[in-house]
Motif scaffolding. Structure first.
Motif, short mmCIF file in Angstrom:
data_model
loop_
_atom_site.label_atom_id
_atom_site.label_comp_id
_atom_site.label_asym_id
_atom_site.label_seq_id
_atom_site.Cartn_x
_atom_site.Cartn_y
_atom_site.Cartn_z
N PHE A 137 0.83 -1.20 0.00
CA PHE A 137 0.00 0.00 0.00
C PHE A 137 0.87 1.26 0.00
N TYR A 155 -0.72 4.55 -0.55
CA TYR A 155 -1.59 5.73 -0.57
C TYR A 155 -1.15 6.73 0.51
N ILE A 176 -0.74 6.36 4.77
CA ILE A 176 -0.97 4.98 5.21
C ILE A 176 -0.37 4.78 6.61
N GLN A 186 -5.99 0.85 -3.52
CA GLN A 186 -5.01 -0.23 -3.38
C GLN A 186 -3.92 -0.13 -4.44
N THR A 219 -9.30 3.02 5.17
CA THR A 219 -8.52 3.60 4.08
C THR A 219 -8.97 5.02 3.77
N ALA A 221 -12.09 4.02 -2.40
CA ALA A 221 -11.61 3.33 -1.19
C ALA A 221 -12.74 2.41 -0.75
#
Length: 504
Positions: A55, A57, A60, A172, A193, A348
């Motif tokens: 991951f 993003y 995170i 993702q 998320t 998300a």
């Protein structure tokens, strides 16, 4: 088209699949408590870390404190209890290097099938590696691959998504070159998320961020820095303070969960009171932050340092509770008729669950379907020999259960060696009634009901979702419990300082 070439490979005592948080933890336990056993780790990707390497993003982070998400044997020493992804990844790599585990990892090895043969008491594991089909054998197979699909995410079939003129993707698979500064962003979702991404994008320069949710999620705030834990570390040192804070947090998590289940109305009031302190006085908490279900019927979202609520107060973030009607070139049209304009839309919308990486399993030549199989102690399957897996808690930190499962695995391996047996298999019990594997109403769980195993209505087939109960069962409970059956013969090995029947 010809099939990939097959080459023979090595034989080990324990083969661990996955070099993420679970797999590295299991490898440490085997190395420490079964020092005479050979082991190898197979990792499909090219790096350690699993989820924390996959991951990418913005923002995170863990949704649990690192005193319980961290390993029991390796103190977390950073000031932040709620850690960012790169810090967690560095922690896992540190453990792998400190304990010389990296040399046991075979990167780029994706397991596709595993077959157990009672006559040899071995698994034959087929892997895809570098365009070749390779075969490894082992006496015990442990799956530390997590529970979701790295290659596919859950993406609803949004009408008209191909017409959107901007950038659209699932969180993702975050694009490395995405520049969203000065742009209007919609994040679809309200889970962990989305709650992470939304305030981070606002902080990093997005013109405006909208969190679009079909329904609300329970959210609670807590400080990212645990001042008490940091103070105790100064007084007692890393290891002693880590144990104290870990137990404090475990007990607090258990109390919070039990209060939610037994007195949901009380917990709802507590959560609402916390939200009222963080949100503007006239904010529609009932619309945007009051779910239709009870607390902990689904996993609760953690908001460290109330960053999401601060962004809402500042006008950088808007929460919209509505349903998507269709995508249009300018953005999203909602069922209510409202138009949300956007340059970037991030889905998300959840994970796709996967059991045991979807590998094909056979026992003595017969295919074994693990979906629907009864689980033993939350880490083995009824009737399947010498196979275990890591599956953490849904109501607490993953690693708490993964650590206990790895510890029990070592107890079992040492019991086999001391008793002169080669096979351990949980005996199916026809009197045990099957129940859903996870008592959760979350969408990702409900979508995966057909692929998950089941649990039983009594121990040792029942999932406790309770660290203290599992501690008693897995660390101190009997290995020969009348359910686990031991088969095969091999040379008995008496207990010694380097081979104990049960690790201390």
């Amino acid at each position: 088209m010809s099939s990939p070439a097959r080459t023979a490979d090595v034989d080990v005592d324990v083969l661990i699949v996955g070099a993420g948080l679970s797999g590295i933890g299991t490898a440490w336990h085997v190395r420490t408590y079964c020092p005479d056993r050979s082991f190898a780790i197979l990792e499909a990707r090219d790096a350690i870390g699993g989820t924390w390497d996959l991951f990418r993003y913005p923002g995170i982070r863990s949704d649990s404190d690192m005193y319980t998400l961290g390993y029991s044997f390796e103190p977390w020493t950073s000031d932040k209890a709620i850690a960012d992804g790169p810090s967690i990844l560095a922690y896992v790599n540190k453990v792998a290097d400190k304990h010389n585990l990296r040399r046991h990892i075979r990167f780029g090895h994706k397991v596709v099938a595993a077959a157990f043969d009672r006559t040899t008491a071995r698994w034959t594991v087929e892997v895809q590696a570098g365009g070749e089909r390779r075969t490894l054998t082992c006496r015990w197979l442990h799956m530390g691959t997590g529970y979701y699909d790295y290659s596919t995410a859950h993406m609803p079939d949004f009408a008209g998504k191909e017409r959107f003129a901007g950038t659209f993707f699932h969180a993702q698979f975050w694009p490395e070159d995405l520049d969203y500064r000065g742009k209007r962003v919609i994040v679809i979702g309200s889970g962990a998320t989305a709650v992470t991404i939304v305030p981070e994008m606002a902080k990093a320069g997005a013109a405006h961020v909208t969190m679009l949710q079909r329904s609300p999620t329970y959210m609670v705030s807590r400080p990212a820095i645990d001042k008490v834990a940091n103070g105790l570390r100064g007084l007692f040192g890393d290891r002693a303070s880590y144990g104290l804070v870990r137990w404090r947090n475990v007990l607090m998590q258990m109390a919070f969960f039990q209060l939610s289940r037994r007195r949901p109305a009380v917990m709802k009031k507590m959560i609402r009171k916390g939200l009222m302190k963080e949100l503007p006085p006239d904010y529609e908490i009932g619309t945007h932050f009051t779910p239709s279900y009870n607390p902990w019927d689904q996993r609760m979202c953690l908001v460290p340092d109330a960053d999401l609520f601060a962004a809402i107060r500042a006008g950088q973030v808007e929460v919209v509770t509505d349903h998507v009607d269709e995508f249009v070139p300018e953005g999203i049209r909602l069922k209510s008729g409202r138009m949300l304009e956007a340059d970037v839309i991030v889905a998300a919308t959840g994970l796709k669950l996967q059991l045991m990486s979807d590998i094909a399993v056979t026992v003595d030549g017969a295919p074994r379907k693990l979906s629907g199989a009864m689980t033993y102690k939350g880490m083995m399957f009824a009737g399947v020999p010498n196979l275990s897996y890591s599956f953490g808690y849904t109501n607490a930190s993953w690693t708490l259960k993964a650590d206990l499962s790895s510890y029990y695995l070592c107890r079992l391996l040492n019991h086999l060696k001391v008793s002169g047996r080669s096979i351990a298999v949980p005996e199916p019990d026809s009197e045990v009634k099957p129940q859903a594997f996870l008592d959760f109403t979350s969408g990702y769980v409900q979508r995966a009901k057909d692929i998950l195993p089941v649990q039983g209505d009594r121990a040792p087939w029942k999932l406790h979702q309770n660290y203290v109960a599992d501690l008693a069962l897995l660390r101190y409970g009997k290995v020969e419990d009348g359910v686990m059956r031991f088969e095969g013969t091999r040379e008995r090995v008496p207990p010694s300082p380097t081979l104990v029947g049960e690790p201390a």
